[in-house]
Design a protein around this motif. Structure first.
Motif, PDB file in Angstrom:
ATOM      1  N   LEU A 136       0.824  -1.198   0.000  1.00 56.28           N
ATOM      2  CA  LEU A 136       0.000   0.000   0.000  1.00 56.28           C
ATOM      3  C   LEU A 136       0.864   1.256   0.000  1.00 56.28           C
ATOM      4  CD1 LEU A 136      -2.775   1.339   0.167  1.00 56.28           C
ATOM      5  CD2 LEU A 136      -2.667   1.077   2.637  1.00 56.28           C
ATOM      6  N   ILE A 137       1.892   1.253   0.834  1.00 57.74           N
ATOM      7  CA  ILE A 137       2.794   2.411   0.900  1.00 57.74           C
ATOM      8  C   ILE A 137       3.533   2.587  -0.428  1.00 57.74           C
ATOM      9  CG2 ILE A 137       4.872   3.317   2.015  1.00 57.74           C
ATOM     10  CD1 ILE A 137       3.783   1.897   4.610  1.00 57.74           C
ATOM     11  N   GLY A 138       4.090   1.491  -0.947  1.00 61.01           N
ATOM     12  CA  GLY A 138       4.791   1.552  -2.231  1.00 61.01           C
ATOM     13  C   GLY A 138       3.853   1.952  -3.359  1.00 61.01           C
ATOM     14  N   GLY A 139       2.642   1.419  -3.339  1.00 65.13           N
ATOM     15  CA  GLY A 139       1.660   1.772  -4.361  1.00 65.13           C
ATOM     16  C   GLY A 139       1.273   3.238  -4.310  1.00 65.13           C
ATOM     17  N   ALA A 140       1.137   3.777  -3.103  1.00 63.92           N
ATOM     18  CA  ALA A 140       0.803   5.198  -2.960  1.00 63.92           C
ATOM     19  C   ALA A 140       1.933   6.073  -3.507  1.00 63.92           C
ATOM     20  CB  ALA A 140       0.537   5.532  -1.492  1.00 63.92           C
TER      21      ALA A 140
ATOM     22  N   PHE B  85       2.254  11.612 -15.569  1.00 66.09           N
ATOM     23  CA  PHE B  85       1.208  11.214 -16.506  1.00 66.09           C
ATOM     24  C   PHE B  85       0.973  12.222 -17.620  1.00 66.09           C
ATOM     25  CE2 PHE B  85      -3.433  10.908 -17.464  1.00 66.09           C
ATOM     26  CZ  PHE B  85      -3.415   9.646 -18.047  1.00 66.09           C
ATOM     27  N   GLN B  86       0.879  13.494 -17.290  1.00 63.70           N
ATOM     28  CA  GLN B  86       0.586  14.522 -18.293  1.00 63.70           C
ATOM     29  C   GLN B  86       1.709  14.688 -19.313  1.00 63.70           C
ATOM     30  OE1 GLN B  86      -2.269  16.111 -18.876  1.00 63.70           O
ATOM     31  NE2 GLN B  86      -3.173  14.959 -17.200  1.00 63.70           N
ATOM     32  N   LYS B  87       2.904  14.241 -18.965  1.00 66.77           N
ATOM     33  CA  LYS B  87       4.051  14.420 -19.844  1.00 66.77           C
ATOM     34  C   LYS B  87       4.274  13.229 -20.769  1.00 66.77           C
ATOM     35  CE  LYS B  87       6.218  17.371 -16.494  1.00 66.77           C
ATOM     36  NZ  LYS B  87       6.413  17.233 -15.096  1.00 66.77           N
TER      37      LYS B  87
ATOM     38  N   GLY C 107       1.877   5.781  -7.232  1.00 64.68           N
ATOM     39  CA  GLY C 107       0.744   6.521  -7.769  1.00 64.68           C
ATOM     40  C   GLY C 107       0.987   8.018  -7.811  1.00 64.68           C
ATOM     41  N   ILE C 108       1.623   8.533  -6.773  1.00 65.60           N
ATOM     42  CA  ILE C 108       1.943   9.969  -6.744  1.00 65.60           C
ATOM     43  C   ILE C 108       2.915  10.320  -7.860  1.00 65.60           C
ATOM     44  CG2 ILE C 108       3.131  11.757  -5.411  1.00 65.60           C
ATOM     45  CD1 ILE C 108       1.875  10.385  -2.877  1.00 65.60           C
ATOM     46  N   ILE C 109       3.959   9.508  -7.997  1.00 65.09           N
ATOM     47  CA  ILE C 109       4.955   9.771  -9.045  1.00 65.09           C
ATOM     48  C   ILE C 109       4.309   9.660 -10.427  1.00 65.09           C
ATOM     49  CG2 ILE C 109       7.056   8.872 -10.131  1.00 65.09           C
ATOM     50  CD1 ILE C 109       7.945   8.052  -7.247  1.00 65.09           C
TER      51      ILE C 109
END
Length: 119
Positions: free
Chosen positions: A78-82, A92-94, A85-87
């Motif tokens: 969960l911590i690694g996934g969060a 994502f937009q780039k 996900g933030i990164i």
């Protein structure tokens, strides 16, 4: 009314994928959101993430009540996934949509091959 049925079917497929496989709702959501709702692909990916969060929470609750969820084992993921996900949300937009589609397709293909060959 017709669109509501399409959306409900799409949601049901995503929920079933999440419930059966623990993930995979995006497999249905991304292409169907793009095709049925005419969302631009980048928005379909982002919307899929927003929909999958509550679906995953519902699936996790069901598994927990049935004794199939070990929170202590899940915490590091969960911590690694969060963090991931933030990164990814920031990058994502780039990312070029063509490459995003290709990577998505390769991940689906990889998962399918692994499932078929039981690797």
């Amino acid at each position: 009314m017709k669109n509501s049925v399409k959306y409900a079917v799409t949601g049901a497929l995503a929920g079933a994928a999440n419930g059966f496989f623990g993930a995979g709702g995006g497999l249905f959501l991304v292409p169907l959101l793009a095709a049925w709702t005419k969302l631009e692909e980048r928005k379909a990916f982002a919307t899929s993430v927003a929909v999958i969060l509550p679906l995953s929470a519902v699936s996790a609750i069901v598994y927990w009540f049935r004794g199939g969820l070990d929170f202590m084992t899940a915490w590091p993921y969960l911590i690694g996934g969060a963090i991931g996900g933030i990164i990814a949300g920031r990058v994502f937009q780039k990312v070029n949509m063509l490459w995003l589609r290709r990577v998505f397709g390769l991940l689906i293909l990889y998962g399918g091959v692994r499932a078929v060959l039981l690797l």
